[in-house]
Design a protein around this motif. Structure first.
Motif, short mmCIF file in Angstrom:
data_model
loop_
_atom_site.label_atom_id
_atom_site.label_comp_id
_atom_site.label_asym_id
_atom_site.label_seq_id
_atom_site.Cartn_x
_atom_site.Cartn_y
_atom_site.Cartn_z
N GLY A 162 2.54 -0.91 11.70
CA GLY A 162 1.70 -1.37 11.13
C GLY A 162 -0.01 -1.04 10.94
O GLY A 162 -0.82 0.18 11.22
N THR A 163 -0.83 -2.30 10.94
CA THR A 163 -2.67 -1.90 10.91
C THR A 163 -2.89 -1.02 12.16
O THR A 163 -2.37 -1.88 13.06
CB THR A 163 -3.28 -2.56 10.91
OG1 THR A 163 -4.39 -2.86 10.52
CG2 THR A 163 -3.40 -4.01 11.94
N TYR A 348 10.95 -6.61 10.58
CA TYR A 348 10.28 -7.37 10.13
C TYR A 348 9.04 -8.14 11.08
O TYR A 348 9.33 -8.13 12.50
CB TYR A 348 11.19 -9.50 9.91
CG TYR A 348 10.31 -10.05 9.57
CD1 TYR A 348 9.65 -10.47 8.21
CD2 TYR A 348 9.89 -11.06 10.59
CE1 TYR A 348 8.69 -11.03 8.13
CE2 TYR A 348 9.08 -12.24 10.51
CZ TYR A 348 8.31 -12.41 9.32
OH TYR A 348 7.24 -13.33 9.41
N HIS A 370 2.62 -10.89 7.61
CA HIS A 370 3.96 -10.99 7.16
C HIS A 370 3.72 -9.03 6.58
O HIS A 370 3.60 -8.89 6.26
CB HIS A 370 4.46 -12.25 6.72
CG HIS A 370 4.73 -13.21 6.85
ND1 HIS A 370 5.22 -13.68 6.98
CD2 HIS A 370 3.22 -14.35 6.21
CE1 HIS A 370 4.97 -15.18 7.84
NE2 HIS A 370 3.70 -15.15 7.16
N ALA A 371 5.13 -9.39 7.21
CA ALA A 371 5.53 -7.54 6.65
C ALA A 371 7.31 -7.35 7.11
O ALA A 371 7.78 -7.58 8.55
CB ALA A 371 5.14 -6.54 7.70
N TYR A 373 9.74 -3.59 6.99
CA TYR A 373 9.86 -2.19 6.34
C TYR A 373 11.35 -2.01 6.97
O TYR A 373 12.21 -2.33 7.32
CB TYR A 373 8.50 -1.52 7.17
CG TYR A 373 8.85 -1.82 9.31
CD1 TYR A 373 9.74 -0.95 10.51
CD2 TYR A 373 8.77 -2.89 9.78
CE1 TYR A 373 10.28 -1.77 11.27
CE2 TYR A 373 9.59 -3.65 10.59
CZ TYR A 373 10.01 -2.72 11.72
OH TYR A 373 9.74 -2.93 12.98
N ARG A 393 6.71 0.59 3.96
CA ARG A 393 6.48 -0.82 4.68
C ARG A 393 5.59 -1.93 3.76
O ARG A 393 4.40 -1.45 2.79
CB ARG A 393 5.38 -1.27 5.76
CG ARG A 393 5.20 -2.31 6.74
CD ARG A 393 4.36 -1.63 7.86
NE ARG A 393 4.21 -2.88 8.35
CZ ARG A 393 4.30 -2.91 9.79
NH1 ARG A 393 5.60 -2.55 10.46
NH2 ARG A 393 4.26 -4.43 10.45
N TYR A 394 5.81 -3.48 3.65
CA TYR A 394 5.24 -4.45 3.07
C TYR A 394 4.45 -5.28 3.46
O TYR A 394 4.65 -6.01 4.11
CB TYR A 394 6.14 -4.99 1.50
CG TYR A 394 4.98 -5.99 1.10
CD1 TYR A 394 4.20 -5.65 -0.02
CD2 TYR A 394 5.63 -6.88 1.13
CE1 TYR A 394 3.78 -6.79 -0.31
CE2 TYR A 394 4.97 -8.41 0.62
CZ TYR A 394 3.85 -8.65 -0.01
OH TYR A 394 3.23 -9.16 -0.31
N ASN A 395 2.95 -5.13 2.99
CA ASN A 395 2.25 -6.12 4.22
C ASN A 395 1.36 -7.11 3.42
O ASN A 395 1.29 -6.83 2.82
CB ASN A 395 1.03 -5.26 4.95
CG ASN A 395 0.75 -5.59 6.65
OD1 ASN A 395 2.00 -5.72 7.57
ND2 ASN A 395 -0.59 -5.68 6.22
N HIS A 396 1.74 -8.13 3.73
CA HIS A 396 0.97 -9.24 3.35
C HIS A 396 0.16 -10.40 4.12
O HIS A 396 0.36 -10.48 5.36
CB HIS A 396 1.80 -10.30 2.68
CG HIS A 396 1.75 -11.69 2.20
ND1 HIS A 396 0.75 -11.70 0.77
CD2 HIS A 396 0.58 -12.60 2.95
CE1 HIS A 396 0.04 -13.06 0.84
NE2 HIS A 396 0.34 -13.25 1.75
N ASP A 401 -2.25 -7.65 -0.40
CA ASP A 401 -1.09 -7.33 -0.43
C ASP A 401 -1.02 -5.76 -0.25
O ASP A 401 -1.99 -4.73 -1.09
CB ASP A 401 -0.04 -7.45 -1.79
CG ASP A 401 0.20 -8.83 -1.33
OD1 ASP A 401 0.64 -9.81 -0.25
OD2 ASP A 401 0.86 -9.58 -2.83
#
Length: 662
Positions: A162-163, A348, A370-371, A373, A393-396, A401
Motif C-alpha cells: 500500500g501507501t 483486503y 479500503h483496498a 489486491y 491493487r485498487y485503493n480507495h 481512487d
C-alpha cells in the motif's frame, strides 16, 4: 523444496529467515549463491515455530525478482547495536541512512534514491509510519533487543504493502515463539553515560506458546551541533526508552493458530536545536490479533486486526507541553490458492486513521482507506529456470481512487548466472499536514490533493564464481518516475499563510545503480562490499538534492569461527560529498567522510556459550563529520548577523555488554 521447513537466501543476501517446523532446513535459490559464514549463522540462528502467509511475502518477493536484505538477531547481538537504525545504517547494502541525533532519533533514509517518506516501516507487518508527517520516520522507538530480524525490501511494493511503499519497505520482525524454554538477560553501558538493559523469555506448553521481552535504553547523548546560540547551556541530546512486549499463541490444530501481541514503548526523547532543547515524551501502543490457517494442501489464509496509538507531549523548557499524535486501526486478510503451475493471492486492507497536532496546528480529521489486491506467482512446475509474478491493487481513500500494478521475474541463464527485474507503480497518500494543516506559520493544507504516483523500473544481473573462495555478485540499475508530486506553492498564498500545497505537473525522475559483492576471504572470514550511485536532481535547479551524495559505499568484514568461542567484525560506511545552499553563506559542501565501527564478542564460558561479553567501538577513528549544514540569526546581534552550524554525527563511543542466555 518444502516451503514449511525452509529458509530462502536471496541473491543479494539472506532474504527472509523463516521457519515453521521443529526442524530447520537451509536452502538456496536456484542460482545456488554461496552462503558466507555470517549468512549461515544468521539463518541457523532462527529456530522458531509457526508460519503466517504474511511472514512468507518477503521470501516470495525475493525469489521472484525483488531484492530483499535481512539483518538477523545474531548480527545485531554480535555487533552490539542498540537500535534498529544503527544496524540498517552500517549493514544494509544500498540503504543510505543518516540519523539526526544518534540512537533512538529520527533518520534520513534513502532506498534507491528515495525520500524518507517513500519508505514504509512496519512491525510484524503493521504500518507504523507517522501519517501526520510522511517524512517523520518512526525509527526512534525501535530497540534492537525486540528484534528477531529486520527485512529491507527494495523497489516499489505498492501492490502488497500500500501507501508509502514507493521505494521500499522496512519490516521489523519481533521476537519469535520457541518450542522449549529459552531466554537471555543483557546488561550494558556506553561512554555517553548510557545504560542498556534487556531480557526475554519464551516457551511452549501443550498448544500454548508465549514470548515476553523488555528493554531499557538511556543515555545523556552528545553535543549535536558545532555551534549554538550564546545563551544555550544544555547541548547534549539524550534519550530514555523503555519498551516491552508480550506475544501469545494458541494452536487450535496443526494448521490453525491464533496469535495475540502487545507492544508498549514509553520514551523521553531530546530534540536539540542550535537555540535550545525540545522534548518529545512518547507513549506508543501496538496491539495485534492474527488468525492463520496454513495446511499443506488446499487454500491458506490469514486474518489480522491491529491497533496503533502514538501519543506525544512536546515542549521546550520552560514552556508547557502540547499534544501531537494519532490513532490507527486496521483490518486485513489474505487468501492463497495453489495450483500446480501458479499460486494466487487475494487480499483486503482497511485502515481507519485519525491524527491531531497542537504544535503545528493540524486539524483532527479521520481518514479511511479500503483496498483490494491480488498477485499471481509461478511455481517450479511452470519453469525450472524462470520465476514470474504479477499483481494489482485498487485503493480507495476519501474519494481518491488509485490503481497500482507490478510485475517481476528471475531467469537463470546458467547455474551460476541470472537476470532479474521488476516494473510497476506505487502511490503515496498525502499526509495530514499537507491535507489539513492550518498553522499560520506555514503552508496551508489542501484537502483536494491527489496521491503521488510513481513508476519503478529495476534490472539486475548477477551470479557467483566457483573459485577457491566462493564469491557472489549483483549489479542493479533502477529508475523511478514520480507524477503528482506534492510541493508548496508560494506564488499566490491564501490569506494568512506562506503558501498552499499543490500537485506539481510533469514528472520527477530518479535513477542510479548498485553493486554488491559477497564472499569468503579465508577460513571463518567473510565480507560484503557495496557501492551505490544515485542521481537525484532538484526540479528547479537540476543539481543534486542536498544531503543526497551521488556516491556512497559500505564494507563489512566478519570473523566468525564456528569452533572458537569468539568473533569480531569491522564495518565501514563511506558517504560522498554533498552540498547545501545556506542562507548568508552560499553553497556549503559537506560529507566526504568514512565512519569505521569495530566490534568483538567472547563467550566467557567457552563451549557452553551462555555467558558472553560484547565490545563495540562506534566511529572508532573519531571522524568529525556533518550530516547537515544550516545557519541562524545570532540572538542579540545588531545589525542581525548569521552564524553557520553543522549537525554532527556520532562521536567515538564505546559500548560494553555482558549477557547470559539459557
Amino acid at each position: 523444496m518444502e516451503d514449511r521447513v525452509s529458509h530462502m537466501i536471496s541473491r543479494a543476501a539472506i532474504a527472509a529467515a523463516l521457519a515453521c517446523s521443529p526442524a530447520v532446513a537451509l536452502a538456496q535459490t536456484s542460482t545456488q549463491t554461496p552462503l558466507s559464514t555470517d549468512q549461515a549463522h544468521a539463518v541457523a540462528d532462527v529456530v522458531v515455530t509457526g508460519q503466517s502467509l504474511e511472514e512468507t511475502l518477503p521470501k516470495l518477493l525475493s525469489d521472484h525478482g525483488f531484492d530483499v536484505e535481512t539483518i538477523s538477531a545474531r548480527q545485531l547481538r554480535d555487533r552490539g547495536f542498540v537500535d534498529v537504525s544503527q544496524a540498517i545504517e552500517m549493514l544494509v547494502p544500498g540503504a543510505f541512512m543518516t540519523t539526526q541525533a544518534g540512537p533512538f532519533s529520527y533518520v534520513n533514509l534513502s532506498l534507491q534514491g528515495s525520500r524518507s517518506s517513500d519508505v514504509l516501516w512496519t512491525i510484524d507487518g503493521v504500518r507504523i509510519n507517522n501519517r501526520l508527517y510522511n517524512s517523520t520516520s518512526p525509527a526512534d522507538t525501535l530497540p534492537a533487543a525486540m528484534v528477531e530480524r529486520i527485512e529491507v525490501l527494495k523497489g516499489g511494493h505498492g501492490v502488497l504493502y500500500g501507501t508509502q511503499a514507493a521505494a521500499g519497505v522496512v519490516n521489523v520482525v519481533s521476537r519469535p515463539f520457541s518450542r522449549d524454554l529459552t531466554g537471555a538477560v543483557n546488561l550494558g553501558a556506553d561512554t555517553n553515560d548510557g545504560l542498556h538493559v534487556n531480557g526475554a523469555v519464551s516457551d511452549a506448553f501443550g498448544r500454548h506458546k508465549f514470548v515476553v521481552w523488555a528493554s531499557k535504553d538511556k543515555s545523556d547523548g552528545y553535543d549535536l551541533y558545532d555551534a549554538y546560540q550564546p545563551d544555550v547551556t544544555d547541548k547534549k541530546r539524550g534519550y530514555d526508552v523503555l519498551s516491552g512486549g508480550v506475544k501469545y499463541g494458541y494452536d487450535f490444530t496443526d494448521d490453525l493458530s491464533l496469535t495475540l501481541q502487545y507492544i508498549r514503548t514509553a520514551a523521553a526523547l531530546d530534540y536539540p536545536s542550535q537555540s535550545g532543547v525540545s522534548v518529545n515524551d512518547r507513549d506508543e501502543t501496538i496491539g495485534i490479533v492474527r488468525l492463520d490457517y496454513t495446511p499443506d494442501t488446499g487454500p491458506q489464509f490469514f486474518l489480522k486486526s491491529y491497533y496503533h496509538q502514538w501519543d506525544t507531549d512536546y515542549y521546550t523548557r520552560p514552556n508547557p507541553s502540547r499534544y501531537w499524535g494519532y490513532k490507527d486501526f486496521g483490518l486485513s486478510g489474505l487468501a492463497r490458492f495453489r495450483t500446480r503451475l501458479a499460486d494466487y493471492d487475494l487480499g483486503y486492507d482497511f485502515q481507519n486513521y485519525k491524527g491531531r497536532d497542537e504544535v503545528l496546528l493540524i486539524e483532527g480529521e479521520t481518514e479511511q482507506v479500503h483496498a483490494v489486491y491480488g498477485q499471481v506467482r509461478t511455481t517450479e512446475a511452470f519453469s525450472s529456470r524462470a520465476r514470474l509474478t504479477a499483481g494489482a491493487r485498487y485503493n480507495h481513500a476519501g474519494g481518491a481512487d488509485t490503481v497500482v500494478w507490478s510485475a517481476s521475474g528471475v531467469y537463470d541463464l546458467t547455474d551460476s548466472l541470472y537476470v532479474e527485474g521488476s516494473v510497476g507503480t506505487s502511490f503515496l497518500l498525502p499526509d495530514a499536514e499537507k491535507l489539513y494543516g492550518v498553522d499560520p506559520c506555514c503552508t496551508r493544507g489542501n484537502p483536494n490533493l491527489k496521491p503521488e504516483e510513481s513508476l519503478n523500473f529495476n534490472l539486475a544481473f548477477g551470479g557467483r564464481l566457483d573459485a577457491a573462495r566462493p564469491l557472489s555478485w549483483q549489479v542493479t540499475a533502477y529508475r523511478r518516475e514520480v507524477k503528482n508530486l506534492i510541493a508548496a506553492d508560494n506564488s499566490n498564498p491564501p490569506d494568512g499563510f506562506d503558501g498552499i500545497y499543490v500537485n506539481i505537473n510533469g514528472k520527477t525522475d530518479v535513477s542510479g545503480a548498485e553493486l554488491t559483492v559477497r564472499g569468503d576471504l579465508a577460513r571463518s572470514f567473510n565480507y560484503t562490499l557495496a557501492y551505490s550511485y544515485s542521481r537525484e536532481r532538484a526540479r528547479t535547479t537540476g543539481v543534486q538534492i542536498a544531503g543526497r551524495p551521488e556516491h556512497s559505499a559500505k564494507f563489512n568484514l566478519n570473523y566468525a569461527p564456528v569452533d572458537r568461542p569468539f568473533g569480531a567484525s569491522a564495518a565501514v560506511k563511506y558517504v560522498g560529498q554533498t552540498e547545501n545552499t545556506v542562507s548568508g553563506f552560499g553553497v556549503q559542501p559537506y560529507g566526504d567522510y568514512a565512519v569505521v565501527d569495530l566490534s568483538a564478542h567472547w563467550f566467557i564460558d567457552g563451549e557452553a556459550r551462555r555467558t558472553r561479553l560484547n565490545l563495540r567501538l562506534e566511529n572508532a577513528l573519531d571522524e568529525d563529520y556533518a550530516t547537515s549544514v544550516a545557519s541562524a540569526v545570532l540572538r542579540g546581534s545588531s545589525p542581525s548577523r548569521r552564524f553557520l552550524y553543522r549537525r554532527l554525527g556520532m562521536p567515538r563511543t564505546a559500548y560494553v555488554t555482558l549477557g547470559y542466555s539459557f
